[in-house]
Enzyme design. Sequence first.
Site, PDB file in Angstrom:
ATOM      1  N   GLN A 254       0.822  -1.210   0.000  1.00  0.00           N
ATOM      2  CA  GLN A 254       0.000   0.000   0.000  1.00  0.00           C
ATOM      3  C   GLN A 254       0.855   1.259   0.000  1.00  0.00           C
ATOM      4  OE1 GLN A 254      -3.487  -0.222  -0.513  1.00  0.00           O
ATOM      5  NE2 GLN A 254      -2.579  -2.212  -0.962  1.00  0.00           N
ATOM      6  N   HIS A 257       1.626   2.993  -3.388  1.00  0.00           N
ATOM      7  CA  HIS A 257       0.693   3.844  -4.113  1.00  0.00           C
ATOM      8  C   HIS A 257       1.139   5.294  -4.166  1.00  0.00           C
ATOM      9  CE1 HIS A 257      -2.854   1.389  -5.107  1.00  0.00           C
ATOM     10  NE2 HIS A 257      -2.610   0.710  -4.002  1.00  0.00           N
ATOM     11  N   GLU A 323      -9.229   2.042   5.791  1.00  0.00           N
ATOM     12  CA  GLU A 323      -9.761   1.706   4.478  1.00  0.00           C
ATOM     13  C   GLU A 323      -9.644   0.200   4.249  1.00  0.00           C
ATOM     14  OE1 GLU A 323      -8.824   2.781  -0.213  1.00  0.00           O
ATOM     15  OE2 GLU A 323      -7.248   2.933   1.293  1.00  0.00           O
ATOM     16  N   HIS A 324      -8.444  -0.334   4.424  1.00  0.00           N
ATOM     17  CA  HIS A 324      -8.204  -1.778   4.335  1.00  0.00           C
ATOM     18  C   HIS A 324      -7.707  -2.261   5.697  1.00  0.00           C
ATOM     19  CE1 HIS A 324      -7.038  -0.078   0.301  1.00  0.00           C
ATOM     20  NE2 HIS A 324      -7.880  -1.011  -0.107  1.00  0.00           N
ATOM     21  N   ASP A 357      -7.606  -5.577  -4.304  1.00  0.00           N
ATOM     22  CA  ASP A 357      -7.374  -4.516  -5.278  1.00  0.00           C
ATOM     23  C   ASP A 357      -7.743  -4.948  -6.688  1.00  0.00           C
ATOM     24  OD1 ASP A 357      -6.491  -2.631  -3.478  1.00  0.00           O
ATOM     25  OD2 ASP A 357      -4.365  -3.073  -3.749  1.00  0.00           O
ATOM     26  N   HIS A 416     -52.275  20.291   7.893  1.00  0.00           N
ATOM     27  CA  HIS A 416     -52.002  18.884   7.646  1.00  0.00           C
ATOM     28  C   HIS A 416     -53.235  18.038   7.966  1.00  0.00           C
ATOM     29  CE1 HIS A 416     -47.871  20.169   7.365  1.00  0.00           C
ATOM     30  NE2 HIS A 416     -47.430  18.932   7.215  1.00  0.00           N
TER      31      HIS A 416
END
Length: 443
Positions: A254, A257, A323-324, A357, A416
Amino acid sequence: MLPRAALDVDSAVAQVRPVVEAVAHQGLPAVLDATRRFDGVEATGVRVPAEAIAAAEAGLDDAVRDALRESIRRARLVHADQRRTDVTTRVVPGGTVTERFVPVGRVGLYVPGGLAVYPSSVVMNVVPAQEAGVPSLAVASPPQKEFGGLPHPTILAACALLGVDEVYAVGGAQAIAVFAYGLAEAGLSGSEGAAGPVEPVDVVTGPGNIWVTAAKRLLRGVIGIDSEAGTTEIAVLADDTADPVHVAADLISQAEHDPAAASVLVTASTALADAVDAEVVRQVAVTKHVERVQAALSGPQSGIVLVDDLEQGLRVVDAYAAEHLEIQTADARAVAARVRNAGAIFVGAWSPVSLGDYCAGSNHVLPTGGCARHSSGLSVQTFLRGIHVVEYTEEALREVADHVTTLADAEDLPAHGAAVRARFGSRPEVATAGGPSQAGSPK
């Protein structure tokens, strides 16, 4: 105390606001100006010609084509099972409420460029939108100087494999603005010619850098968004049963990235922490993107968090809301079942994030920065709206009319209640300065 990236999205919103407003008011010239300034690309339009998409697919490496097709096949299997069916509830005899699931009319799908190429993100965006039944979708990805101002050809090839022919060579905040406001004229990217307008979309999805995230936050309300899916992050909850080679490799995967990517290990085992530290040094030395990986692993967003025991580790990963999240512990499935906050959970030694992924069948467009506490990853649900359809007969309404009028009076909203009484022969009285009027009452 947890490692976090020092991302100030609010400050980024202030910086992208002029770009977004320029696109809203000036259209294509503002987009081309932003493309020149931020991407270094001189362009006359943004619509990718159909022949460029077809050529990219024709020139795709056979092994990559096969891998993308398998990724698409597995993603369709998972996302097809997420389709919703209408549900009708009989509240009382003659009174029903149906929840009808309707896809949004048009979506804009963002695929990042920059340091890496992400045809997998084309798959992850397009497949759930198609499985939801969205009738109109468009993809945007940043233009690349080395490819004549077009998005990377592998991204275009992935679009072709998925049957997507509306693709725009535009990135960053300006891409989100184009989706939100549309363009009166798009122009052709990489060649002269007209391409017609870009119609605004209802929902924008897809990951991106902080500028994309800021634009999505700024435009939320003008458009729907999936989540603030920014720079990637991984957390690994591990005990002394974990293999340090696996853990180090996953943290590095990761970090590859982006220099701002986050890699966090949470463990009660100092022996594992030391072994992972040593293994990271060994593996980083032989990885391709060594400078990028080192920057990510040495930044404030990455680190090893030592905890007293697994219980404390679970509290830590829930607070972090990765996230992961990988669970590499004894009885990993049971531990994973106790996690509340994560974009996606990867259970055991044989379920690395890299699998997700590309080819697990799950979606890799996931909330980052702690947003997994309140947001979900991209799915078919992202593109569906639940609409309640209410149908009551006269008798069913009569049976509950007194309750409706009582609650309306309790909220000081007498009109109403009058709207219900009017259906049973009671005309609403019209108030005047002199008191109730008889105008319109039965004679």
